[in-house]
Scaffold this active site. Structure first.
Site, PDB file in Angstrom:
ATOM      1  N   ALA A   1      -7.312  -9.387   0.510  1.00 44.14           N
ATOM      2  CA  ALA A   1      -8.399  -8.629  -0.113  1.00 44.14           C
ATOM      3  C   ALA A   1      -9.628  -8.736   0.781  1.00 44.14           C
ATOM      4  O   ALA A   1     -10.689  -9.176   0.372  1.00 44.14           O
ATOM      5  CB  ALA A   1      -8.696  -9.181  -1.502  1.00 44.14           C
ATOM      6  N   VAL A   2      -9.448  -8.364   2.046  1.00 45.66           N
ATOM      7  CA  VAL A   2     -10.541  -8.502   3.013  1.00 45.66           C
ATOM      8  C   VAL A   2     -11.689  -7.553   2.651  1.00 45.66           C
ATOM      9  O   VAL A   2     -12.859  -7.947   2.683  1.00 45.66           O
ATOM     10  CB  VAL A   2     -10.026  -8.250   4.447  1.00 45.66           C
ATOM     11  CG1 VAL A   2     -11.181  -8.215   5.442  1.00 45.66           C
ATOM     12  CG2 VAL A   2      -9.023  -9.334   4.836  1.00 45.66           C
ATOM     13  N   GLY A   3     -11.341  -6.327   2.311  1.00 48.31           N
ATOM     14  CA  GLY A   3     -12.384  -5.382   1.899  1.00 48.31           C
ATOM     15  C   GLY A   3     -13.151  -4.771   3.053  1.00 48.31           C
ATOM     16  O   GLY A   3     -14.367  -4.564   2.970  1.00 48.31           O
ATOM     17  N   LEU A   4     -12.421  -4.477   4.149  1.00 43.12           N
ATOM     18  CA  LEU A   4     -12.994  -3.713   5.271  1.00 43.12           C
ATOM     19  C   LEU A   4     -14.240  -4.348   5.877  1.00 43.12           C
ATOM     20  O   LEU A   4     -15.214  -3.659   6.197  1.00 43.12           O
ATOM     21  CB  LEU A   4     -13.306  -2.269   4.835  1.00 43.12           C
ATOM     22  CG  LEU A   4     -12.104  -1.394   4.501  1.00 43.12           C
ATOM     23  CD1 LEU A   4     -12.565  -0.068   3.906  1.00 43.12           C
ATOM     24  CD2 LEU A   4     -11.252  -1.135   5.752  1.00 43.12           C
TER      25      LEU A   4
ATOM     26  N   CYS B   1      -7.035   2.175   1.603  1.00 41.64           N
ATOM     27  CA  CYS B   1      -7.386   0.765   1.493  1.00 41.64           C
ATOM     28  C   CYS B   1      -7.514   0.385   0.017  1.00 41.64           C
ATOM     29  O   CYS B   1      -8.329   0.963  -0.708  1.00 41.64           O
ATOM     30  CB  CYS B   1      -8.689   0.454   2.208  1.00 41.64           C
ATOM     31  SG  CYS B   1      -9.148  -1.287   1.986  1.00 41.64           S
TER      32      CYS B   1
ATOM     33  N   ILE C   1       3.573   2.571   5.333  1.00 39.00           N
ATOM     34  CA  ILE C   1       2.698   2.524   4.171  1.00 39.00           C
ATOM     35  C   ILE C   1       1.533   1.550   4.405  1.00 39.00           C
ATOM     36  O   ILE C   1       1.672   0.595   5.166  1.00 39.00           O
ATOM     37  CB  ILE C   1       3.480   2.065   2.892  1.00 39.00           C
ATOM     38  CG1 ILE C   1       4.078   0.677   3.084  1.00 39.00           C
ATOM     39  CG2 ILE C   1       4.511   3.080   2.514  1.00 39.00           C
ATOM     40  CD1 ILE C   1       4.707   0.065   1.828  1.00 39.00           C
TER      41      ILE C   1
ATOM     42  N   GLY D   1       5.542  -1.483   7.452  1.00 35.56           N
ATOM     43  CA  GLY D   1       5.688  -2.196   6.179  1.00 35.56           C
ATOM     44  C   GLY D   1       6.704  -3.312   6.362  1.00 35.56           C
ATOM     45  O   GLY D   1       7.902  -3.081   6.238  1.00 35.56           O
TER      46      GLY D   1
ATOM     47  N   GLY E   1       2.454  -5.137  11.682  1.00 38.30           N
ATOM     48  CA  GLY E   1       1.233  -5.642  11.047  1.00 38.30           C
ATOM     49  C   GLY E   1       1.245  -7.134  10.875  1.00 38.30           C
ATOM     50  O   GLY E   1       1.001  -7.901  11.813  1.00 38.30           O
TER      51      GLY E   1
END
Lengths: 254, 303
Positions: B70-73, B130, B191, B243, B265
């Site tokens: 949950a880095v949040g950009l 995101c 994805i 993915g 990733g």
């Protein structure tokens, strides 16, 4: 990234093991405070590497020591590694503790639980360079006080236990050592509430204080951005800008 | 040596292996481990018009065969990228794409206009998926109407390659893919992470500060593979699959399902040299099976 070989894996008690790793090649230079990301094989439930502090480096014997506390499946697997098995490590990662300006500086190294791990390497490094260390080590009971003989080689050792089974009874910040004397530098690693209490003591006595954080992380080299801590510069990665921080850089309420 | 060259929209890649945004920093973090110019394409960390501090710690939880984030950009904004990061990347001999996200369509358009000026950035990956931001992000990618709208507006100002990164958190991902294709996307990548959560039973608290986060890693691979296959059967533009790819066999599966290229990733966190190994592995696979080109196996699943 290197494959190291298990030279020794000694259970210190039912919660902690000392994992001694070696390599046919000369180990790279490491600094106290740095850590390794250890890959855990043969454990389907362990996906990511485990960040573990560098506990001690013996360059002559070409040994890297990791002090491992069993907290979950990954660390349990690490404690079960057999002599001769191969472990893949990404290391050394992160920054290091800062050397005091004067060799006469009064130094206090405060560790709690498995947080003592980087302080042994830091103590040995300081002693080699002519500094004198005071170690204050705390644990829930005497079973949580580890490597006392090793610490004694590098300075004076003081202990506290919450149940009074070793040293003074109580928390590290209640130790009589802190009542009489002031220190110029305080270095600490352990549970966050303990580090905050130590940082508050350091701030009150105007000592320079560095803390070593152990936030959960994925990569260990600044790309996943998961291990951030809040600083005066905003969110920064503990793995690259830390794990060692001067408390004046953190937004701790102390 | 088989021929690994592949064309993805307006991009010419030297091989089909790319790195997924948010797992490879700005690329240079990996230079200590490998020659990053070997990689077919590097998609740098999600970038927004203005700087973002991201979400509060804790942002990560390990889950069976995967992780939630949950880095949040968190990023320093597009101007910082242009002035400070771009100069360090522009001489790397591979395709460097910027993953672009925004809270409003205006933000996307303004940042895209600025990126359009960068000579050595051949494309963007438009992130409409995101899951970790309160506004924008995935909200754009979960309806055909809003996905089409943001792609249409960015297409007006952005002339280089535009890959659109799709969210799996939808009922029918093919519909979204068709909607962005119709508005001029050069390719689609999929994805992004699956929305998930984890709770610590002992403390009764969520592991993430945001409660929910994006799931990645091998846990999502079967879902990702199915979606890549569905989308590849629906659209005419190239599909970039990702993915939970951890090794060569995983990458080959995505290509057989219809992906023209793949992104690696989460695996980068565990083995920072994995991209090189997969590039070599794909070459070896093609040689072993008697194929001369990567093009021979795209969508070549035998039913």
């Amino acid at each position: 990234m290197l494959d190291l070989i298990v030279k020794k894996n000694e259970a210190l008690n039912n919660q902690y093991s000392l994992l001694v790793l070696t390599s046919p090649d000369k180990l790279p230079e490491m600094l106290p405070g740095q850590f390794a990301e250890v890959r855990v094989d043969n454990s389907p439930s362990t996906f990511l590497r485990r960040p573990i502090s560098i506990n001690y480096v013996d360059y002559e014997a070409n040994e890297l020591w990791l002090l491992v506390q069993i907290v979950g499946e990954g660390t349990r697997k690490m404690c079960e590694l057999k002599v001769g098995e191969v472990v893949n490590l990404l290391f050394p990662l992160g920054n290091s503790f800062t050397l005091p300006e004067s060799k006469d500086a009064k130094l206090l190294l405060v560790g709690g639980g498995v947080g003592i791990a980087p302080l042994l390497f830091w103590g040995s490094y300081l002693k080699e360079r002519g500094y004198k260390c005071n170690f204050l080590l705390g644990g829930r009971s005497k079973d949580n006080l580890l490597q006392l003989c090793e610490f004694e080689q590098f300075g004076d050792v003081y202990t506290t236990t919450e149940d009074g089974t070793h040293g003074e009874k109580g928390f590290v910040t209640q130790h009589s050592l802190l009542q009489g004397s002031n220190f110029d530098y305080v270095y600490t690693c352990g549970p966050t509430p303990m580090m905050k209490a130590v940082a508050a003591y350091a701030a009150k006595t105007e000592a320079i204080c560095e803390v070593s954080l152990e936030n959960t992380m994925a990569c260990g080299f600044g790309t996943c951005l998961c291990c951030v801590t809040d600083t005066i510069k905003g969110h920064v990665c503990v793995c690259t800008e830390g794990p060692v921080f001067n408390i004046t850089k953190l937004k701790w309420q102390i | 040596m088989a021929n690994l060259d592949i064309k993805i929209g307006k991009l010419q890649l030297k091989n089909p292996v790319m790195t997924a945004s948010g797992t490879f920093g700005y690329g240079t973090e990996y230079s200590d481990f490998m020659d990053i110019s070997r990689i077919g394409g590097i998609i740098v960390k999600g970038t927004t018009l203005r700087d973002r501090q991201g979400n509060q710690y804790p942002r990560m939880a390990e889950t069976p065969s995967g992780m939630l984030n949950a880095v949040g950009l968190q990023n320093k904004g597009v101007d910082y990228f242009i002035n400070h990061i771009y100069p360090t990347l522009k001489d790397i001999d591979t395709n460097i794409l910027v993953n672009l996200s925004g809270s409003t369509i205006e933000d996307y358009v303004e940042a895209a206009e600025r990126l359009n000026e960068l000579e050595k950035i051949p494309g963007i990956e438009l992130n409409i998926s995101c899951p970790n931001v309160k506004e924008g992000g995935m909200a754009f990618g979960t309806s055909c109407l809003s996905a089409a709208q943001v792609v249409r507006e960015v297409r007006r100002v952005y002339k280089n390659d535009m890959m659109v990164k799709l969210s799996p958190n939808v009922t029918d991902i093919s519909e979204i893919a068709l909607a962005v294709e119709a508005e001029g996307a050069d390719s689609v990548s999929l994805i992004n992470t699956l929305l998930g959560m984890a709770i610590n039973a002992e403390t009764r608290k969520p592991y993430l500060s945001t409660i929910t986060g994006g799931l990645s890693g091998p846990a999502v691979k079967p879902v990702a593979l199915r979606m890549v296959w569905q989308v590849a059967n629906a659209v005419k533009i190239p599909v970039v699959g990702m993915g939970g790819i951890m090794n060569t066999a995983d990458a080959i599966e995505f290509i057989l399902a219809g992906a023209s290229a793949i992104q690696i990733g989460t695996a980068n966190f565990i083995d920072p040299t994995i991209t090189g190994k997969v590039i070599d592995g794909i070459d070896d696979y093609l040689n072993r099976h008697g194929y001369s080109s990567i093009n021979d196996i795209i969508g070549a699943m035998e039913v």
